[in-house]
Structure formats: C-alpha cells, structure tokens
Scaffold this motif. Structure first.
Motif, PDB file in Angstrom:
ATOM      1  N   LEU A   9      45.041  36.076  45.984  1.00  0.00           N
ATOM      2  CA  LEU A   9      44.522  36.199  44.630  1.00  0.00           C
ATOM      3  C   LEU A   9      45.213  35.216  43.683  1.00  0.00           C
ATOM      4  O   LEU A   9      46.456  35.142  43.643  1.00  0.00           O
ATOM      5  CB  LEU A   9      44.710  37.621  44.113  1.00  0.00           C
ATOM      6  CG  LEU A   9      43.704  38.631  44.677  1.00  0.00           C
ATOM      7  CD1 LEU A   9      44.271  40.032  44.643  1.00  0.00           C
ATOM      8  CD2 LEU A   9      42.401  38.568  43.884  1.00  0.00           C
ATOM      9  N   LEU A  10      44.410  34.481  42.923  1.00  0.00           N
ATOM     10  CA  LEU A  10      44.931  33.537  41.929  1.00  0.00           C
ATOM     11  C   LEU A  10      44.880  34.113  40.522  1.00  0.00           C
ATOM     12  O   LEU A  10      45.768  33.866  39.709  1.00  0.00           O
ATOM     13  CB  LEU A  10      44.131  32.234  41.965  1.00  0.00           C
ATOM     14  CG  LEU A  10      44.096  31.473  43.291  1.00  0.00           C
ATOM     15  CD1 LEU A  10      43.246  30.223  43.150  1.00  0.00           C
ATOM     16  CD2 LEU A  10      45.493  31.124  43.754  1.00  0.00           C
ATOM     17  N   GLY A  11      43.825  34.845  40.211  1.00  0.00           N
ATOM     18  CA  GLY A  11      43.688  35.393  38.870  1.00  0.00           C
ATOM     19  C   GLY A  11      42.453  36.263  38.742  1.00  0.00           C
ATOM     20  O   GLY A  11      41.594  36.301  39.640  1.00  0.00           O
ATOM     21  N   LEU A  12      42.371  36.962  37.625  1.00  0.00           N
ATOM     22  CA  LEU A  12      41.269  37.878  37.344  1.00  0.00           C
ATOM     23  C   LEU A  12      40.842  37.736  35.898  1.00  0.00           C
ATOM     24  O   LEU A  12      41.639  37.344  35.038  1.00  0.00           O
ATOM     25  CB  LEU A  12      41.696  39.333  37.574  1.00  0.00           C
ATOM     26  CG  LEU A  12      42.249  39.735  38.939  1.00  0.00           C
ATOM     27  CD1 LEU A  12      42.924  41.096  38.830  1.00  0.00           C
ATOM     28  CD2 LEU A  12      41.146  39.776  39.979  1.00  0.00           C
ATOM     29  N   ARG A  13      39.585  38.072  35.647  1.00  0.00           N
ATOM     30  CA  ARG A  13      39.146  38.252  34.259  1.00  0.00           C
ATOM     31  C   ARG A  13      38.180  39.431  34.204  1.00  0.00           C
ATOM     32  O   ARG A  13      37.473  39.718  35.183  1.00  0.00           O
ATOM     33  CB  ARG A  13      38.526  36.987  33.678  1.00  0.00           C
ATOM     34  CG  ARG A  13      37.214  36.533  34.273  1.00  0.00           C
ATOM     35  CD  ARG A  13      36.671  35.356  33.458  1.00  0.00           C
ATOM     36  NE  ARG A  13      35.361  34.923  33.879  1.00  0.00           N
ATOM     37  CZ  ARG A  13      35.126  33.932  34.716  1.00  0.00           C
ATOM     38  NH1 ARG A  13      36.131  33.278  35.245  1.00  0.00           N
ATOM     39  NH2 ARG A  13      33.880  33.606  35.039  1.00  0.00           N
ATOM     40  N   LYS A  14      38.162  40.094  33.072  1.00  0.00           N
ATOM     41  CA  LYS A  14      37.363  41.301  32.928  1.00  0.00           C
ATOM     42  C   LYS A  14      35.877  40.969  33.024  1.00  0.00           C
ATOM     43  O   LYS A  14      35.421  39.903  32.601  1.00  0.00           O
ATOM     44  CB  LYS A  14      37.649  41.970  31.580  1.00  0.00           C
ATOM     45  CG  LYS A  14      39.076  42.495  31.443  1.00  0.00           C
ATOM     46  CD  LYS A  14      39.289  43.110  30.071  1.00  0.00           C
ATOM     47  CE  LYS A  14      40.711  43.629  29.910  1.00  0.00           C
ATOM     48  NZ  LYS A  14      40.943  44.197  28.567  1.00  0.00           N
ATOM     49  N   HIS A  15      35.129  41.931  33.585  1.00  0.00           N
ATOM     50  CA  HIS A  15      33.679  41.795  33.679  1.00  0.00           C
ATOM     51  C   HIS A  15      33.076  43.164  33.414  1.00  0.00           C
ATOM     52  O   HIS A  15      33.186  44.073  34.250  1.00  0.00           O
ATOM     53  CB  HIS A  15      33.278  41.288  35.071  1.00  0.00           C
ATOM     54  CG  HIS A  15      31.798  41.103  35.232  1.00  0.00           C
ATOM     55  ND1 HIS A  15      31.103  40.051  34.670  1.00  0.00           N
ATOM     56  CD2 HIS A  15      30.876  41.835  35.912  1.00  0.00           C
ATOM     57  CE1 HIS A  15      29.833  40.144  34.980  1.00  0.00           C
ATOM     58  NE2 HIS A  15      29.651  41.217  35.739  1.00  0.00           N
ATOM     59  N   GLY A  16      32.476  43.320  32.262  1.00  0.00           N
ATOM     60  CA  GLY A  16      31.949  44.622  31.884  1.00  0.00           C
ATOM     61  C   GLY A  16      33.072  45.605  31.613  1.00  0.00           C
ATOM     62  O   GLY A  16      34.210  45.233  31.329  1.00  0.00           O
ATOM     63  N   LEU A  48      44.935  44.144  43.169  1.00  0.00           N
ATOM     64  CA  LEU A  48      44.397  42.931  42.543  1.00  0.00           C
ATOM     65  C   LEU A  48      45.421  42.292  41.621  1.00  0.00           C
ATOM     66  O   LEU A  48      45.262  42.236  40.401  1.00  0.00           O
ATOM     67  CB  LEU A  48      43.106  43.266  41.791  1.00  0.00           C
ATOM     68  CG  LEU A  48      41.994  43.890  42.638  1.00  0.00           C
ATOM     69  CD1 LEU A  48      40.772  44.187  41.781  1.00  0.00           C
ATOM     70  CD2 LEU A  48      41.633  42.980  43.808  1.00  0.00           C
ATOM     71  N   GLN A  49      46.496  41.796  42.214  1.00  0.00           N
ATOM     72  CA  GLN A  49      47.551  41.107  41.472  1.00  0.00           C
ATOM     73  C   GLN A  49      47.740  39.713  42.062  1.00  0.00           C
ATOM     74  O   GLN A  49      47.709  39.537  43.282  1.00  0.00           O
ATOM     75  CB  GLN A  49      48.864  41.886  41.550  1.00  0.00           C
ATOM     76  CG  GLN A  49      48.829  43.260  40.886  1.00  0.00           C
ATOM     77  CD  GLN A  49      48.640  43.169  39.387  1.00  0.00           C
ATOM     78  OE1 GLN A  49      49.146  42.250  38.748  1.00  0.00           O
ATOM     79  NE2 GLN A  49      47.910  44.121  38.831  1.00  0.00           N
ATOM     80  N   PRO A  50      47.956  38.699  41.201  1.00  0.00           N
ATOM     81  CA  PRO A  50      48.154  37.334  41.710  1.00  0.00           C
ATOM     82  C   PRO A  50      49.285  37.267  42.720  1.00  0.00           C
ATOM     83  O   PRO A  50      50.358  37.828  42.525  1.00  0.00           O
ATOM     84  CB  PRO A  50      48.488  36.540  40.442  1.00  0.00           C
ATOM     85  CG  PRO A  50      47.820  37.297  39.339  1.00  0.00           C
ATOM     86  CD  PRO A  50      47.942  38.747  39.723  1.00  0.00           C
ATOM     87  N   GLY A  51      49.017  36.577  43.820  1.00  0.00           N
ATOM     88  CA  GLY A  51      50.004  36.439  44.884  1.00  0.00           C
ATOM     89  C   GLY A  51      49.769  37.355  46.063  1.00  0.00           C
ATOM     90  O   GLY A  51      50.294  37.115  47.156  1.00  0.00           O
ATOM     91  N   ASN A  52      49.010  38.430  45.883  1.00  0.00           N
ATOM     92  CA  ASN A  52      48.714  39.345  46.988  1.00  0.00           C
ATOM     93  C   ASN A  52      47.677  38.726  47.934  1.00  0.00           C
ATOM     94  O   ASN A  52      46.720  38.077  47.489  1.00  0.00           O
ATOM     95  CB  ASN A  52      48.177  40.677  46.475  1.00  0.00           C
ATOM     96  CG  ASN A  52      49.271  41.574  45.939  1.00  0.00           C
ATOM     97  OD1 ASN A  52      50.453  41.318  46.121  1.00  0.00           O
ATOM     98  ND2 ASN A  52      48.881  42.640  45.255  1.00  0.00           N
ATOM     99  N   SER A  53      47.846  38.962  49.221  1.00  0.00           N
ATOM    100  CA  SER A  53      46.845  38.561  50.208  1.00  0.00           C
ATOM    101  C   SER A  53      45.900  39.724  50.468  1.00  0.00           C
ATOM    102  O   SER A  53      46.341  40.880  50.562  1.00  0.00           O
ATOM    103  CB  SER A  53      47.510  38.139  51.519  1.00  0.00           C
ATOM    104  OG  SER A  53      48.203  36.923  51.370  1.00  0.00           O
TER     105      SER A  53
END
Length: 260
Positions: A9-16, A48-53
């Motif tokens: 995981l590189l990053g997340l953004r909110k959706h709904g 869902l945190q950056p760096g986790n596989s």
C-alpha cells in the motif's frame, strides 16, 4: 475483468462515506488504483496502512475502469514503520519515487526491492544505502540509468571515485583529477559490492549523487519539487549514525570534456 496479485500500500483517499481509493504497488500490475468498499471501517483501517503488504483481487467491467479491490492482509509492517523517523520518512520517500512511474506498468524488481527495504529500516546504515540503490533502480527504469561500472574516459574499472554530472558515468581518480572540483563523488559501496556505506560521509555523498540526477532528469523537467520525505529520511539516518548530512553538490558545473 479480474486478476489476483499481491502489493504494498502506498496511500489512500476517501471515497464516499465508507469507502477508500487505494493506491497499491502491485508485483505484476505495477502501481494500480482501486476502490475498497468499507475501507474506512474499524476492521479494515489497521490493514490499509502505507507499507503493509496485502493480497488483492481486482475486478472491473473493463480494463480501463478504476475497478474494485478485495483485500486480505499479508505483512503488517506499518506499526513498526511508524515508530521511527526513518520508517515514517522512508515509506513516504519510496512511495513518492514509485509515483513517478507510469500507472499500471509492471516493475516487479522495484516491488520486491520496496518490500526488502521496508523490512530493513531497523539498521540506519543499511536502510540509507539500500534506499539510494532504490533511487538508482528507479532512475534506470525511467530511462536515466547511471553507469558506475567503468571509467567513462579510459574504460578502467579501478579507482572509480567520481561521476560525471554530464554523462552519469563513473570516472577514475587519474582521469578525473583535472576536473575534481566539477565532478560528483562516487561512494565506494555503490560499485564495490558492499551492502552499505561504512561512513556517514559516504552515505551523504550517495544521497547527493542520486539527488542530482533525480532533480536533473525527473523532478525539474516535470516541474516537481523534491519530496520533503527524502530529506527527512537522510537527516534521520545521519542522526542515527551520529553525523550531520553533508551539503549537496548540485551547484557544481558540468565538465567540458565530452568524453566524461
């Protein structure tokens, strides 16, 4: 359309209200986006945190659609990364580099190196040295690889201590003597096969070397600033080694000899 893969995981953004769009460096499908339904739930947030596989299943009606992910945890390393400045800056700096690559282009070598480096951040010297090699690999995949194996002027593999800022090729001590004040330093670990720099000065020179070519070939042509996380990583590594980062050498001019 459907495929299965693993990724980091590189990053997340909110959706709904309850979902997220996840940016993942997958092993076989490159940097790839997808919606995760319910990704903001308490159950999914630790995953869902950056760096986790994670293990992924991606589905979409057409290949060009954003699509949806089903995600299962594989390696939970984000908590450990967040415990140190090296981990925090390191995962952000490498994510910024991977975002320079075209989306959905496969770069298996970079995915695998990303995972190995994330698991090596407990050793400052090794982490910094491996990160610099990661930058060299990204430059190569972008078409701007450096040749650090032999002298640009003589072809010799001995006493390589400089790099030409013009050609990106190594220069030996004898061939580069007349332009020593205009050449970039080549730390020995980058061509000797050593795993890591044995000095803080060598590591600082390595950051200066790759930083010069990233700015010249990637950041400046695209109008991008150098990621702050990169400087943060170098500072954190050097502090752990008990030294201050050396000043950058990107103000040096290019040698006039066209053979260098």
């Amino acid at each position: 359309m459907e495929w299965r893969d693993e990724g980091i995981l590189l990053g997340l953004r909110k959706h709904g209200e309850t979902s997220v769009i996840a940016e993942v460096m997958t092993r076989s499908h490159g940097r790839h986006m997808g919606i995760i339904r319910g990704g903001r739930s308490r159950r999914m947030q630790p995953v869902l945190q950056p760096g986790n596989s994670v293990s992924l299943v991606w589905r979409a009606r057409l290949d060009e659609h954003l699509g949806q992910y089903q995600v299962e945890p594989l390696v939970a390393r984000a908590g450990r990364l967040m415990e140190s400045a090296i981990g925090v800056h390191g995962v952000q700096a490498m994510a910024a580099l991977l975002r320079l690559l075209p989306e959905r282009d496969s770069h298996q070598r970079l995915h695998d190196a990303f995972a190995i480096i994330l698991d090596s951040f407990d050793d400052p010297a090794l982490a910094g040295s491996m990160y610099v090699r990661f930058e060299l690999a990204v430059l190569e995949d972008l078409g701007f690889g450096l040749d650090l194996t032999r002298c640009a002027a003589t072809g010799s593999r001995d006493r390589l201590i400089f790099v030409s800022p013009k050609s990106g090729r190594a220069v030996s001590a004898d061939a580069g003597a007349a332009w020593a004040d205009k050449l970039l330093a080549l730390p020995s670990f980058l061509h000797s096969g050593d795993a890591a720099s044995d000095t803080a000065e060598g590591l600082a020179a390595a950051f200066a070397l790759t930083g010069y070519f990233l700015r010249r070939h990637v950041f400046e042509p695209r109008g991008l600033p150098e990621p702050a996380a990169r400087a943060g990583l170098e500072t954190a590594v050097q502090r752990q080694l008990g030294a201050k980062p050396a000043s950058d050498r990107d103000n040096r001019t290019t040698p006039e000899d066209e053979n260098l």
